[in-house]
Design an enzyme around this catalytic site. Structure first.
Site, PDB file in Angstrom:
ATOM      1  N   HIS A  55       0.759  -1.173  -0.011  1.00  0.00           N
ATOM      2  CA  HIS A  55      -0.042   0.010   0.074  1.00  0.00           C
ATOM      3  C   HIS A  55       1.043   1.334   0.026  1.00  0.00           C
ATOM      4  O   HIS A  55       0.614   2.424   0.664  1.00  0.00           O
ATOM      5  CB  HIS A  55      -1.059  -0.289   1.088  1.00  0.00           C
ATOM      6  CG  HIS A  55      -2.067  -1.076   1.162  1.00  0.00           C
ATOM      7  ND1 HIS A  55      -2.558  -1.713  -0.208  1.00  0.00           N
ATOM      8  CD2 HIS A  55      -2.558  -2.105   1.977  1.00  0.00           C
ATOM      9  CE1 HIS A  55      -3.418  -2.536   0.080  1.00  0.00           C
ATOM     10  NE2 HIS A  55      -3.305  -2.816   1.642  1.00  0.00           N
ATOM     11  N   HIS A  91      -9.712   1.461   0.782  1.00  0.00           N
ATOM     12  CA  HIS A  91      -9.686   0.273   1.663  1.00  0.00           C
ATOM     13  C   HIS A  91     -10.928  -0.089   2.534  1.00  0.00           C
ATOM     14  O   HIS A  91     -10.486  -0.328   3.767  1.00  0.00           O
ATOM     15  CB  HIS A  91      -8.229   0.043   2.174  1.00  0.00           C
ATOM     16  CG  HIS A  91      -7.816  -1.039   2.576  1.00  0.00           C
ATOM     17  ND1 HIS A  91      -8.413  -2.241   3.287  1.00  0.00           N
ATOM     18  CD2 HIS A  91      -6.751  -1.913   2.165  1.00  0.00           C
ATOM     19  CE1 HIS A  91      -7.846  -3.249   3.008  1.00  0.00           C
ATOM     20  NE2 HIS A  91      -6.740  -2.972   2.594  1.00  0.00           N
ATOM     21  N   GLU A 112     -11.514  -3.836  -2.886  1.00  0.00           N
ATOM     22  CA  GLU A 112     -10.424  -2.857  -3.321  1.00  0.00           C
ATOM     23  C   GLU A 112     -10.400  -2.721  -4.980  1.00  0.00           C
ATOM     24  O   GLU A 112      -9.519  -3.884  -5.451  1.00  0.00           O
ATOM     25  CB  GLU A 112      -9.109  -3.172  -2.580  1.00  0.00           C
ATOM     26  CG  GLU A 112      -9.274  -3.122  -1.015  1.00  0.00           C
ATOM     27  CD  GLU A 112      -8.092  -4.066  -0.454  1.00  0.00           C
ATOM     28  OE1 GLU A 112      -6.951  -3.795  -0.664  1.00  0.00           O
ATOM     29  OE2 GLU A 112      -8.334  -4.967   0.088  1.00  0.00           O
TER      30      GLU A 112
HETATM   31  C1  BGC Z   1      -4.141  -6.982   1.479  1.00  0.00           C
HETATM   32  C2  BGC Z   1      -4.033  -7.731   2.670  1.00  0.00           C
HETATM   33  C3  BGC Z   1      -3.664  -7.220   3.846  1.00  0.00           C
HETATM   34  C4  BGC Z   1      -4.541  -6.036   3.974  1.00  0.00           C
HETATM   35  C5  BGC Z   1      -4.300  -4.723   5.142  1.00  0.00           C
HETATM   36  C6  BGC Z   1      -4.939  -6.108   1.603  1.00  0.00           C
HETATM   37  O1  BGC Z   1      -5.140  -4.991   0.476  1.00  0.00           O
HETATM   38  O2  BGC Z   1      -4.199  -7.503   0.313  1.00  0.00           O
HETATM   39  O3  BGC Z   1      -3.151  -8.776   2.570  1.00  0.00           O
HETATM   40  O4  BGC Z   1      -3.600  -7.606   4.991  1.00  0.00           O
HETATM   41  O5  BGC Z   1      -4.777  -5.188   2.801  1.00  0.00           O
HETATM   42  O6  BGC Z   1      -3.392  -4.221   4.965  1.00  0.00           O
END
Ligand code: BGC
Length: 348
Positions: free
Chosen positions: A107, A177, A312
């Site tokens: 991210h 998210h 997402e």
């Molecule tokens: C990811 C997960 C992660 C979550 C929180 C998601 O986009 O694919 O693996 O644990 O975000 O960071």
């Protein structure tokens, strides 16, 4: 239609954070805070007309800063993972932050999600948020500018319009998210929610949740959501993909759809609340909150495993390192423009 602004709290660094509630003609409300451009609350009617907050989240800044796991936040410059925290543009290898186990960039290292955005009311049902990131922030090249317009309509649709550009050639992948629970943030797990995703393929991952590059057919697997089925129906299947991720944490390759067709649908049989998701992005990450672990959320509610699901919208994870995926390189000054929306209905 109206927008109400209120003080939300102060970040650890002393930044002031405000909440903006967009209230529609039916009295439904969408709350957005300037920290992380976070979609913080979404109150829509259930089958009895009771306003229900369908987003996990927090009542205070401490929760958003300390325990969030990106809940409701805007994510970028590159949403999801980049293997070994690197990618190549114009033949030049770029190394960015490895914020996940010192190995992977997850991210975008939290750049957009942990920033306080500038907010401006943009009409009676829209809020514009802007953010500028310095050259080399989290290792990403160029000065990066992002603008996100949240619009909440009288039809209970939250529309997220993204625009971004950079002063250097780079990769861009922005998402929100949000963790949804259509029974309410305190509604227990989401395993009974029925979900469909218009995707014939998904991208399997390795043990570190990085796509292997394979584009695998969903047919005959636990990943077949082409018709509505409870999220929990196959989540415990003996499939190494589900076992290593403790549930779904995978990118689905969205099919081409007729104009106006949703990419995904979700329905909670308990509350009678349904949601449709629309997007122009090529992929969507279905994440079933596999690593939530009882952290305190809104009203002190423990947020346990599978307490929410995320859809997402995105370019596929680790795209720049897989030339067979739809590519996400933007030349300097070139605009990334994208729209995703979530529309809510109730059985009434
Ligand atoms: C990811 C997960 C992660 C979550 C929180 C998601 O986009 O694919 O693996 O644990 O975000 O960071």
């Amino acid at each position: 239609m109206s927008i109400e602004k209120s003080f939300f709290g102060t970040t650890k660094d002393g930044g002031e954070v405000y909440n903006y509630d967009i209230i529609n003609a039916g009295g439904s409300r969408a709350g957005i805070i300037t920290y992380g451009g976070t979609l913080c609350s979404l109150l829509v009617p259930d089958k009895n007309g009771v306003l229900t907050d369908v987003l996990l989240g927090f009542d205070d800044m401490e929760g958003h800063e300390e325990r969030s796991a990106y809940q409701g936040q805007l994510v970028g410059r590159y949403a999801n993972r980049l293997v070994n925290g690197s990618f190549t543009v114009n033949g030049i290898k770029i190394e960015v932050t490895k914020n996940e186990n010192g190995e992977t960039c997850l991210h975008g290292g939290g750049e957009l999600s942990h920033a306080v955005w500038t907010a401006e009311i943009a009409g009676e049902n829209s809020l514009r948020l802007t953010y500028t990131g310095a050259d080399n922030k989290e290792g990403f090249p160029g000065v990066f500018t992002a603008e996100v317009l949240y619009t909440f309509t009288d039809e209970n649709e939250i529309i997220i319009d993204y625009r971004a550009s950079c002063t250097e050639d780079t990769v861009i992948n922005l998402t929100n998210h949000a963790y949804f629970n259509l029974a309410g943030f305190d509604g227990g797990d989401v395993l009974d929610h029925e979900l469909s995703i218009d995707a014939d393929y998904f991208t399997p991952t390795d043990k570190k949740s990085i796509p292997t590059g394979e584009i695998r057919a969903v047919g005959g697997t636990a990943f077949d959501f082409r018709n509505l089925k409870p999220i929990g129906l196959d989540i415990g299947a003996n499939d190494e993909q589900l076992i290593s991720c403790r549930g779904y944490d995978h990118n689905f390759c969205l099919n081409k759809r007729p104009a106006g067709a949703p990419a995904a649908r979700v329905r909670c049989p308990r509350s009678g609340i349904s949601m449709e998701m629309f997007t122009d992005m090529p992929g969507v990450q279905l994440y079933t909150g596999n690593f939530l672990d009882g952290e305190k959320g809104k009203g002190g509610t423990p947020v346990n495993k599978h307490a929410g699901f995320c859809l997402e919208t995105q370019f596929y994870p680790d795209t720049p390192n897989h030339l067979n995926f739809p590519q996400c390189t933007f030349l300097r000054g070139e605009l990334f423009v994208s729209r995703t929306s979530y529309k809510f209905y109730s059985d009434r």
